[in-house]
Design a protein around this motif. Structure first.
Motif, PDB file in Angstrom:
ATOM      1  N   THR A  81       0.858  -1.177   0.000  1.00 52.96           N
ATOM      2  CA  THR A  81       0.000   0.000   0.000  1.00 52.96           C
ATOM      3  C   THR A  81       0.900   1.235   0.000  1.00 52.96           C
ATOM      4  OG1 THR A  81      -0.058   0.089   2.424  1.00 52.96           O
ATOM      5  CG2 THR A  81      -1.765  -1.208   1.337  1.00 52.96           C
ATOM      6  N   GLY A  82       0.279   2.417  -0.195  1.00 55.47           N
ATOM      7  CA  GLY A  82       1.049   3.649  -0.108  1.00 55.47           C
ATOM      8  C   GLY A  82       1.170   4.375  -1.436  1.00 55.47           C
ATOM      9  N   PRO A  83       1.998   5.414  -1.476  1.00 60.45           N
ATOM     10  CA  PRO A  83       2.145   6.218  -2.706  1.00 60.45           C
ATOM     11  C   PRO A  83       2.621   5.402  -3.902  1.00 60.45           C
ATOM     12  CG  PRO A  83       3.135   7.334  -0.822  1.00 60.45           C
ATOM     13  CD  PRO A  83       2.794   5.954  -0.370  1.00 60.45           C
ATOM     14  N   SER A  84       3.443   4.374  -3.666  1.00 64.88           N
ATOM     15  CA  SER A  84       3.832   3.428  -4.713  1.00 64.88           C
ATOM     16  C   SER A  84       3.212   2.078  -4.370  1.00 64.88           C
ATOM     17  CB  SER A  84       5.356   3.317  -4.802  1.00 64.88           C
ATOM     18  OG  SER A  84       5.897   2.940  -3.549  1.00 64.88           O
ATOM     19  N   ASN A  85       3.165   1.173  -5.348  1.00 62.43           N
ATOM     20  CA  ASN A  85       2.489  -0.102  -5.080  1.00 62.43           C
ATOM     21  C   ASN A  85       3.368  -1.329  -5.260  1.00 62.43           C
ATOM     22  OD1 ASN A  85       2.614   0.128  -7.848  1.00 62.43           O
ATOM     23  ND2 ASN A  85       0.433  -0.243  -8.221  1.00 62.43           N
ATOM     24  N   LEU A  86       4.673  -1.142  -5.533  1.00 64.67           N
ATOM     25  CA  LEU A  86       5.586  -2.267  -5.680  1.00 64.67           C
ATOM     26  C   LEU A  86       6.931  -1.877  -5.080  1.00 64.67           C
ATOM     27  CD1 LEU A  86       5.828  -5.144  -6.918  1.00 64.67           C
ATOM     28  CD2 LEU A  86       6.691  -4.068  -9.002  1.00 64.67           C
ATOM     29  N   TYR A  87       7.457  -2.743  -4.236  1.00 66.45           N
ATOM     30  CA  TYR A  87       8.739  -2.470  -3.569  1.00 66.45           C
ATOM     31  C   TYR A  87       9.719  -3.584  -3.902  1.00 66.45           C
ATOM     32  CZ  TYR A  87      12.343  -2.360   0.026  1.00 66.45           C
ATOM     33  OH  TYR A  87      13.556  -2.350   0.669  1.00 66.45           O
ATOM     34  N   ALA A  88      10.995  -3.205  -4.052  1.00 58.90           N
ATOM     35  CA  ALA A  88      12.042  -4.206  -4.255  1.00 58.90           C
ATOM     36  C   ALA A  88      13.305  -3.770  -3.533  1.00 58.90           C
ATOM     37  CB  ALA A  88      12.333  -4.403  -5.733  1.00 58.90           C
ATOM     38  N   SER A  89      13.969  -4.735  -2.912  1.00 59.89           N
ATOM     39  CA  SER A  89      15.311  -4.537  -2.378  1.00 59.89           C
ATOM     40  C   SER A  89      16.259  -5.232  -3.340  1.00 59.89           C
ATOM     41  CB  SER A  89      15.430  -5.150  -0.980  1.00 59.89           C
ATOM     42  OG  SER A  89      16.764  -5.036  -0.502  1.00 59.89           O
ATOM     43  N   VAL A  90      17.262  -4.489  -3.835  1.00 65.27           N
ATOM     44  CA  VAL A  90      18.133  -5.038  -4.880  1.00 65.27           C
ATOM     45  C   VAL A  90      19.601  -4.909  -4.482  1.00 65.27           C
ATOM     46  CG1 VAL A  90      16.444  -4.507  -6.669  1.00 65.27           C
ATOM     47  CG2 VAL A  90      18.270  -2.863  -6.177  1.00 65.27           C
ATOM     48  N   LEU A  91      20.404  -5.809  -5.044  1.00 62.94           N
ATOM     49  CA  LEU A  91      21.848  -5.829  -4.830  1.00 62.94           C
ATOM     50  C   LEU A  91      22.535  -5.774  -6.184  1.00 62.94           C
ATOM     51  CD1 LEU A  91      22.027  -8.675  -2.169  1.00 62.94           C
ATOM     52  CD2 LEU A  91      22.799  -6.339  -1.794  1.00 62.94           C
ATOM     53  N   CYS A  92      23.486  -4.860  -6.306  1.00 60.18           N
ATOM     54  CA  CYS A  92      24.239  -4.721  -7.549  1.00 60.18           C
ATOM     55  C   CYS A  92      25.732  -4.659  -7.247  1.00 60.18           C
ATOM     56  CB  CYS A  92      23.829  -3.454  -8.307  1.00 60.18           C
ATOM     57  SG  CYS A  92      22.111  -3.472  -8.889  1.00 60.18           S
ATOM     58  N   ARG A  93      26.527  -4.856  -8.273  1.00 61.32           N
ATOM     59  CA  ARG A  93      27.970  -4.881  -8.101  1.00 61.32           C
ATOM     60  C   ARG A  93      28.501  -3.524  -7.635  1.00 61.32           C
ATOM     61  NH1 ARG A  93      28.793  -5.992 -12.751  1.00 61.32           N
ATOM     62  NH2 ARG A  93      29.513  -3.997 -13.586  1.00 61.32           N
ATOM     63  N   ALA A  98       6.751   5.142 -12.614  1.00 62.07           N
ATOM     64  CA  ALA A  98       7.715   5.926 -11.840  1.00 62.07           C
ATOM     65  C   ALA A  98       8.518   5.001 -10.936  1.00 62.07           C
ATOM     66  CB  ALA A  98       7.002   6.981 -10.991  1.00 62.07           C
ATOM     67  N   VAL A  99       9.756   5.429 -10.633  1.00 68.61           N
ATOM     68  CA  VAL A  99      10.636   4.685  -9.735  1.00 68.61           C
ATOM     69  C   VAL A  99      11.345   5.671  -8.816  1.00 68.61           C
ATOM     70  CG1 VAL A  99      12.591   3.117  -9.500  1.00 68.61           C
ATOM     71  CG2 VAL A  99      11.082   2.922 -11.482  1.00 68.61           C
ATOM     72  N   GLU A 100      11.332   5.381  -7.530  1.00 64.24           N
ATOM     73  CA  GLU A 100      12.147   6.127  -6.573  1.00 64.24           C
ATOM     74  C   GLU A 100      13.213   5.179  -6.032  1.00 64.24           C
ATOM     75  OE1 GLU A 100      11.870   8.435  -2.255  1.00 64.24           O
ATOM     76  OE2 GLU A 100      10.044   7.648  -3.204  1.00 64.24           O
ATOM     77  N   THR A 101      14.452   5.638  -6.033  1.00 69.93           N
ATOM     78  CA  THR A 101      15.572   4.805  -5.611  1.00 69.93           C
ATOM     79  C   THR A 101      16.180   5.366  -4.335  1.00 69.93           C
ATOM     80  OG1 THR A 101      16.076   4.347  -7.924  1.00 69.93           O
ATOM     81  CG2 THR A 101      17.758   3.774  -6.326  1.00 69.93           C
ATOM     82  N   ALA A 102      16.369   4.492  -3.329  1.00 69.82           N
ATOM     83  CA  ALA A 102      16.978   4.898  -2.055  1.00 69.82           C
ATOM     84  C   ALA A 102      18.159   3.985  -1.766  1.00 69.82           C
ATOM     85  CB  ALA A 102      15.954   4.826  -0.922  1.00 69.82           C
ATOM     86  N   PRO A 103      19.378   4.390  -2.143  1.00 72.84           N
ATOM     87  CA  PRO A 103      20.553   3.557  -1.866  1.00 72.84           C
ATOM     88  C   PRO A 103      20.787   3.412  -0.366  1.00 72.84           C
ATOM     89  CG  PRO A 103      21.037   5.274  -3.482  1.00 72.84           C
ATOM     90  CD  PRO A 103      19.721   5.614  -2.869  1.00 72.84           C
ATOM     91  N   ALA A 104      21.178   2.209   0.060  1.00 68.03           N
ATOM     92  CA  ALA A 104      21.449   1.952   1.473  1.00 68.03           C
ATOM     93  C   ALA A 104      22.862   2.397   1.818  1.00 68.03           C
ATOM     94  CB  ALA A 104      21.278   0.472   1.782  1.00 68.03           C
ATOM     95  N   VAL A 105      22.977   3.100   2.924  1.00 68.92           N
ATOM     96  CA  VAL A 105      24.287   3.492   3.442  1.00 68.92           C
ATOM     97  C   VAL A 105      24.852   2.380   4.313  1.00 68.92           C
ATOM     98  CG1 VAL A 105      25.516   5.164   4.884  1.00 68.92           C
ATOM     99  CG2 VAL A 105      23.666   5.927   3.373  1.00 68.92           C
TER     100      VAL A 105
END
Length: 319
Positions: A264-276, A297-304
């Motif tokens: 639910t919420g402003p977006s309707n699909l969430y993914a946690s991803v890992l890249c090189r 639309a896509v919003e990206t939040a890189p993990a610190v």
């Protein structure tokens, strides 16, 4: 060869967290001692551990993805405080340290985290997203689809399928067992028997029942750099509702995906991803992600930093 052993071991543990090292050794073509030594070394270094987890549905719980906006400098302390809460499954500091993203599991309709966070000093915003459906992750996930194990080898290691039947209501003894497995999913039957007061035979039988009745599964906390993955990010995607299932299923097939869920919420699909690295994340966003059906639309939040993974936060997994 050493890297293939690690990748194969991680794949095998994701398939079955309590898989016999002899079975892993057989499919990898190495000795039992090699596999056991490698796991013990990784476990001692704090880069890999197996943890017992429960299915939210079996425990009468809901899952929420929570985004917490923070004042400058407040994220680290608050993230560690959230990590100590038993209802948080994982906790990350993201967006350059201005935001915390966490998964919260609570009894249906209640959450002390969700109700307390808006009143917490230096918290600027709290957005909760109920996870409505999991396309990929938890008991359904594979650590890497690019590992050395073939589909036939993966099937050889797979545990027994779940069985149909009435749900199991965990007893006090079950909860004692589940608590110990949450700390170390590969604890021996002797230690588990001592913790529950059961015989080793009873522990073995009950663990098998809990797994087959979709109460218990095993997850793997691991340092992504073991697989050469140094960039973690959360993706909040907006998809045309009629294409949500197709987009979720396609995203779940991506090798980069670690978790995919409809929310639910402003977006309707969430993914946690890992890249090189960041360049690989850019290529992923502009390629496979951009090609998802119905994406608007896509919003990206890189993990610190990842502060907590699957297990209790009092056992450190170095990242």
């Amino acid at each position: 060869m050493a890297e293939d052993v690690v990748r194969g071991l991680l794949q095998a543990l994701q398939i079955d967290g309590r898989v016999a090292f002899s079975a892993v050794a057989e499919v990898l073509g190495v000795s039992d001692q090699t596999v056991a030594r490698r796991y013990q070394a990784l476990r001692a270094a704090g880069t890999v551990r197996v943890v017992g987890q429960t299915w939210a549905e079996a425990m009468g719980e809901e899952q929420w993805l929570v985004r917490v906006g923070c004042a400058p400098g407040a994220a680290a302390d608050l993230a560690h405080a959230l990590a100590r809460r038993p209802e948080t499954s994982w906790v990350q500091v993201a967006s350059g340290g201005a935001e915390i993203i966490c998964m919260v599991r609570v009894a249906a309709g209640t959450s002390s985290v969700l109700t307390r966070l808006p009143r917490t000093p230096r918290v600027t915003q709290v957005i909760g997203h109920s996870v409505l459906h999991t396309f990929f992750g938890g008991p359904n996930s594979t650590l890497t689809s690019t590992g050395p194990l073939t589909p036939e080898q993966c099937e050889q290691l797979r545990p027994d399928e779940a069985v149909e039947g009435p749900p199991i209501v965990p007893s006090d003894g079950d909860r004692a067992l589940l608590t110990q497995l949450a700390r170390d999913g590969r604890l021996g039957y002797r230690e588990l028997a001592a913790a529950t007061g059961w015989s080793q035979t009873t522990v073995r039988r009950r663990m098998a029942e809990l797994r087959q009745h979709r109460v218990l599964y095993f997850d793997v906390d691991f340092d992504p750099t073991l697989l050469g993955l140094r960039t973690t990010a959360s993706l909040w995607l907006s998809v045309v509702p009629s294409q949500l299932v197709a987009a979720g299923q396609e995203l779940a097939r991506h090798a980069e995906a670690g978790f995919v869920g409809a929310t639910t919420g402003p977006s309707n699909l969430y993914a946690s991803v890992l890249c090189r690295d960041p360049q690989a994340l850019y290529a992923y966003l502009t390629g496979p992600i951009a090609a998802l059906p119905g994406l608007s639309a896509v919003e990206t939040a890189p993990a610190v930093r990842t502060v907590k993974q699957s297990g209790p936060s009092d056992i450190t997994v170095k990242l």
